[in-house]
Design a protein around this motif. Structure first.
Motif, short mmCIF file in Angstrom:
data_model
loop_
_atom_site.label_atom_id
_atom_site.label_comp_id
_atom_site.label_asym_id
_atom_site.label_seq_id
_atom_site.Cartn_x
_atom_site.Cartn_y
_atom_site.Cartn_z
N ILE A 164 0.85 -1.20 0.00
CA ILE A 164 0.00 0.00 0.00
C ILE A 164 0.88 1.25 0.00
O ILE A 164 0.60 2.23 -0.70
CB ILE A 164 -0.97 -0.01 1.20
CG1 ILE A 164 -2.04 -1.08 0.98
CG2 ILE A 164 -1.62 1.36 1.40
CD1 ILE A 164 -2.86 -1.41 2.22
N ALA A 165 1.97 1.22 0.77
CA ALA A 165 2.90 2.36 0.79
C ALA A 165 3.52 2.56 -0.59
O ALA A 165 3.65 3.70 -1.07
CB ALA A 165 3.98 2.13 1.84
N ILE A 166 3.90 1.48 -1.25
CA ILE A 166 4.46 1.59 -2.62
C ILE A 166 3.40 2.15 -3.57
O ILE A 166 3.68 3.02 -4.40
CB ILE A 166 4.96 0.22 -3.11
CG1 ILE A 166 6.19 -0.20 -2.31
CG2 ILE A 166 5.28 0.25 -4.60
CD1 ILE A 166 6.64 -1.63 -2.56
N GLY A 167 2.16 1.66 -3.44
CA GLY A 167 1.08 2.15 -4.29
C GLY A 167 0.79 3.62 -4.07
O GLY A 167 0.57 4.38 -5.02
N TYR A 168 0.83 4.05 -2.81
CA TYR A 168 0.61 5.46 -2.50
C TYR A 168 1.72 6.32 -3.12
O TYR A 168 1.44 7.38 -3.69
CB TYR A 168 0.56 5.66 -0.98
CG TYR A 168 0.43 7.11 -0.59
CD1 TYR A 168 -0.79 7.76 -0.71
CD2 TYR A 168 1.53 7.82 -0.12
CE1 TYR A 168 -0.91 9.10 -0.37
CE2 TYR A 168 1.41 9.16 0.22
CZ TYR A 168 0.19 9.79 0.10
OH TYR A 168 0.08 11.12 0.42
N TYR A 179 -3.65 4.41 -10.68
CA TYR A 179 -2.76 3.82 -9.69
C TYR A 179 -3.34 3.83 -8.28
O TYR A 179 -2.85 3.13 -7.40
CB TYR A 179 -1.40 4.52 -9.74
CG TYR A 179 -0.65 4.22 -11.00
CD1 TYR A 179 -0.11 2.95 -11.22
CD2 TYR A 179 -0.53 5.17 -12.00
CE1 TYR A 179 0.55 2.66 -12.40
CE2 TYR A 179 0.14 4.89 -13.18
CZ TYR A 179 0.68 3.63 -13.37
OH TYR A 179 1.33 3.33 -14.53
N ALA A 180 -4.38 4.60 -8.06
CA ALA A 180 -5.03 4.62 -6.74
C ALA A 180 -5.82 3.35 -6.48
O ALA A 180 -6.19 3.07 -5.33
CB ALA A 180 -5.95 5.84 -6.63
N ALA A 181 -6.05 2.56 -7.52
CA ALA A 181 -6.82 1.32 -7.35
C ALA A 181 -6.16 0.39 -6.34
O ALA A 181 -6.85 -0.20 -5.51
CB ALA A 181 -6.98 0.61 -8.69
N PHE A 182 -4.83 0.27 -6.39
CA PHE A 182 -4.21 -0.65 -5.44
C PHE A 182 -4.21 -0.14 -4.01
O PHE A 182 -4.58 -0.88 -3.10
CB PHE A 182 -2.81 -1.10 -5.82
CG PHE A 182 -2.31 -2.07 -4.79
CD1 PHE A 182 -2.79 -3.37 -4.77
CD2 PHE A 182 -1.47 -1.67 -3.77
CE1 PHE A 182 -2.41 -4.25 -3.78
CE2 PHE A 182 -1.08 -2.55 -2.78
CZ PHE A 182 -1.55 -3.85 -2.79
N PRO A 183 -3.78 1.10 -3.74
CA PRO A 183 -3.82 1.52 -2.33
C PRO A 183 -5.23 1.45 -1.73
O PRO A 183 -5.40 0.99 -0.61
CB PRO A 183 -3.30 2.95 -2.35
CG PRO A 183 -2.52 3.06 -3.59
CD PRO A 183 -3.15 2.10 -4.58
N ILE A 184 -6.23 1.85 -2.51
CA ILE A 184 -7.60 1.80 -1.98
C ILE A 184 -8.07 0.36 -1.84
O ILE A 184 -8.60 -0.04 -0.81
CB ILE A 184 -8.54 2.64 -2.87
CG1 ILE A 184 -8.19 4.12 -2.72
CG2 ILE A 184 -10.01 2.39 -2.50
CD1 ILE A 184 -8.89 5.04 -3.67
#
Length: 164
Positions: free
Chosen positions: A102-106, A128-133
């Motif tokens: 999640i940190a990498i995705g953010y 790219y927000a799809a993964f952190p969310i």
């Protein structure tokens, strides 16, 4: 005693809506191409973005329902408490990995915030927000499962009635 799982959830409902939007965008694209190549150019990229969001939100629904594939051959041979402890350990490792991802995705969202999409009027960061969310939704579901498993693990064993 565990509480029954609700049949509908935020993730499941959102996945259903995303799937309907994906089908609609794809239908517009197919019908447009069949009509002599008159498909709107944005439908291809939009369908790809919706697909990615659907995958990550849907993964949270899979975690909620414990629907992922699991290899239980060894776990089924262990005593129940030991198997539960192993499952809890696996979930803890999964949570740690999710936090890192999640940190990498953010970071990726922040890095792409100023780039615009090729055909859509939104920043690439939305893709790219799809993964952190989705990762946060998955993390919430796994954490809730861990809390429930920890409560069940620490609960006194109920007396089992003898069955003939």
């Amino acid at each position: 005693m565990t509480t029954p799982m609700r049949p509908y959830s935020l993730e499941g409902s959102l996945s259903a809506v995303l799937m309907a939007v994906l089908v609609l965008a794809t239908a517009i694209q197919v019908i447009g191409r069949s009509a002599g190549g008159l498909a709107p150019v944005w439908t291809e990229e939009f369908a790809r973005w919706i697909w990615i969001w659907l995958v990550f939100v849907g993964a949270a629904e899979v975690e909620r329902t414990r629907g992922s594939l699991r290899m239980e051959l060894v776990l089924n041979k262990l005593p129940e408490r030991v198997g539960r402890a192993v499952n809890m350990a696996i979930d803890l490792v999964f949570c740690a990995l999710l936090v890192h991802l999640i940190a990498i995705g953010y970071a990726m969202v922040m890095r792409t915030a100023s780039y615009s999409s090729v055909t859509l009027p939104v920043p690439t960061a939305w893709l790219y927000a799809a993964f952190p969310i989705g990762g946060i939704l998955i993390l919430i579901r796994v954490a809730r499962r861990l809390v429930g498993d920890a409560r069940a693990f620490n609960a006194p064993q109920a007396d089992r009635a003898e069955t003939p």
